[in-house]
Write a protein that holds these residues in place. Sequence first.
Motif, PDB file in Angstrom:
ATOM      1  N   LYS A 171     -46.990 -33.276   4.337  1.00 22.54           N
ATOM      2  CA  LYS A 171     -45.797 -32.435   4.201  1.00 22.54           C
ATOM      3  C   LYS A 171     -45.954 -31.470   3.030  1.00 22.54           C
ATOM      4  O   LYS A 171     -45.643 -30.287   3.145  1.00 22.54           O
TER       5      LYS A 171
ATOM      6  N   PHE B  97     -48.417 -28.770   3.903  1.00 20.93           N
ATOM      7  CA  PHE B  97     -47.838 -27.729   4.752  1.00 20.93           C
ATOM      8  C   PHE B  97     -47.061 -26.727   3.905  1.00 20.93           C
ATOM      9  O   PHE B  97     -47.246 -25.518   4.034  1.00 20.93           O
ATOM     10  N   ILE B  98     -46.189 -27.230   3.034  1.00 18.15           N
ATOM     11  CA  ILE B  98     -45.388 -26.331   2.198  1.00 18.15           C
ATOM     12  C   ILE B  98     -46.298 -25.491   1.301  1.00 18.15           C
ATOM     13  O   ILE B  98     -46.127 -24.274   1.205  1.00 18.15           O
TER      14      ILE B  98
ATOM     15  N   ARG C  25     -47.798 -22.441   2.699  1.00 18.92           N
ATOM     16  CA  ARG C  25     -46.882 -21.325   2.964  1.00 18.92           C
ATOM     17  C   ARG C  25     -46.439 -20.616   1.686  1.00 18.92           C
ATOM     18  O   ARG C  25     -45.764 -19.608   1.750  1.00 18.92           O
TER      19      ARG C  25
ATOM     20  N   TYR D 271     -42.921 -15.366   0.401  1.00 16.42           N
ATOM     21  CA  TYR D 271     -41.988 -16.135   1.235  1.00 16.42           C
ATOM     22  C   TYR D 271     -40.926 -16.775   0.352  1.00 16.42           C
ATOM     23  O   TYR D 271     -41.243 -17.407  -0.654  1.00 16.42           O
TER      24      TYR D 271
ATOM     25  N   ILE E 257     -39.701 -20.294   4.496  1.00 17.57           N
ATOM     26  CA  ILE E 257     -40.518 -21.502   4.615  1.00 17.57           C
ATOM     27  C   ILE E 257     -39.799 -22.531   5.486  1.00 17.57           C
ATOM     28  O   ILE E 257     -40.415 -23.179   6.336  1.00 17.57           O
ATOM     29  N   LEU E 258     -38.491 -22.667   5.299  1.00 13.14           N
ATOM     30  CA  LEU E 258     -37.721 -23.624   6.093  1.00 13.14           C
ATOM     31  C   LEU E 258     -37.755 -23.273   7.582  1.00 13.14           C
ATOM     32  O   LEU E 258     -37.818 -24.157   8.434  1.00 13.14           O
TER      33      LEU E 258
ATOM     34  N   SER F  21     -41.061 -24.439   9.086  1.00 10.29           N
ATOM     35  CA  SER F  21     -41.445 -25.819   8.807  1.00 10.29           C
ATOM     36  C   SER F  21     -41.085 -26.743   9.975  1.00 10.29           C
ATOM     37  O   SER F  21     -40.006 -26.639  10.545  1.00 10.29           O
TER      38      SER F  21
ATOM     39  N   MET G  14     -40.471 -29.769   9.519  1.00 14.95           N
ATOM     40  CA  MET G  14     -39.580 -30.759   8.904  1.00 14.95           C
ATOM     41  C   MET G  14     -38.138 -30.282   9.001  1.00 14.95           C
ATOM     42  O   MET G  14     -37.884 -29.092   9.191  1.00 14.95           O
TER      43      MET G  14
ATOM     44  N   GLU H 270     -35.646 -32.256   4.380  1.00  7.86           N
ATOM     45  CA  GLU H 270     -36.962 -32.799   4.031  1.00  7.86           C
ATOM     46  C   GLU H 270     -37.838 -31.745   3.376  1.00  7.86           C
ATOM     47  O   GLU H 270     -38.513 -32.012   2.374  1.00  7.86           O
ATOM     48  N   ALA H 271     -37.842 -30.535   3.941  1.00  2.00           N
ATOM     49  CA  ALA H 271     -38.670 -29.469   3.380  1.00  2.00           C
ATOM     50  C   ALA H 271     -38.226 -29.133   1.957  1.00  2.00           C
ATOM     51  O   ALA H 271     -39.056 -28.935   1.060  1.00  2.00           O
ATOM     52  N   LYS H 272     -36.911 -29.089   1.727  1.00  2.00           N
ATOM     53  CA  LYS H 272     -36.424 -28.813   0.372  1.00  2.00           C
ATOM     54  C   LYS H 272     -36.797 -29.929  -0.595  1.00  2.00           C
ATOM     55  O   LYS H 272     -37.090 -29.671  -1.764  1.00  2.00           O
TER      56      LYS H 272
END
Length: 131
Positions: A87, A90-91, A94, A99, A104-105, A108, A110, A114-116
């Motif tokens: 995870k 992945f972030i 990006r 961005y 990004i969200l 994603s 996720m 979760e991404a935050k």
Amino acid sequence: PAPPASAAARLLQQADEALSRRRWFEAVTHLRNACSLEPGNQAIAARSREVEAKIHSDLRRAGIVDKAVAHLNVSFDELTKLDASPKAGFILSRVNGSYDVQSILKISPMSPLEAKLVILELLEGGQIRLS
């Protein structure tokens, strides 16, 4: 003796314990599992929404807002040496200095929460900064 607590009730208790230690991922996982075990339980659903709203508020206070632009704080060589989760990887892939969090969200796989949370981990770990 007190009646045994349901599995969902135990998960709610574990979520509260995780929250008290700022272990956001763990808390969210426990809450979602409790909701899955008792999908019709409005009290559990309400508690889950309440906790997620609190986490979102904490994330905003940490500067993780939609328009914040993510920048790498480490070199590409350092990135290859990081022991990052998939995870986080992945972030990080990006983060390019143009961005913003919202962009990004959107890409994603996720959930936005979760991404935050991953962004927060990277921010607190010093791998990224937000402007």
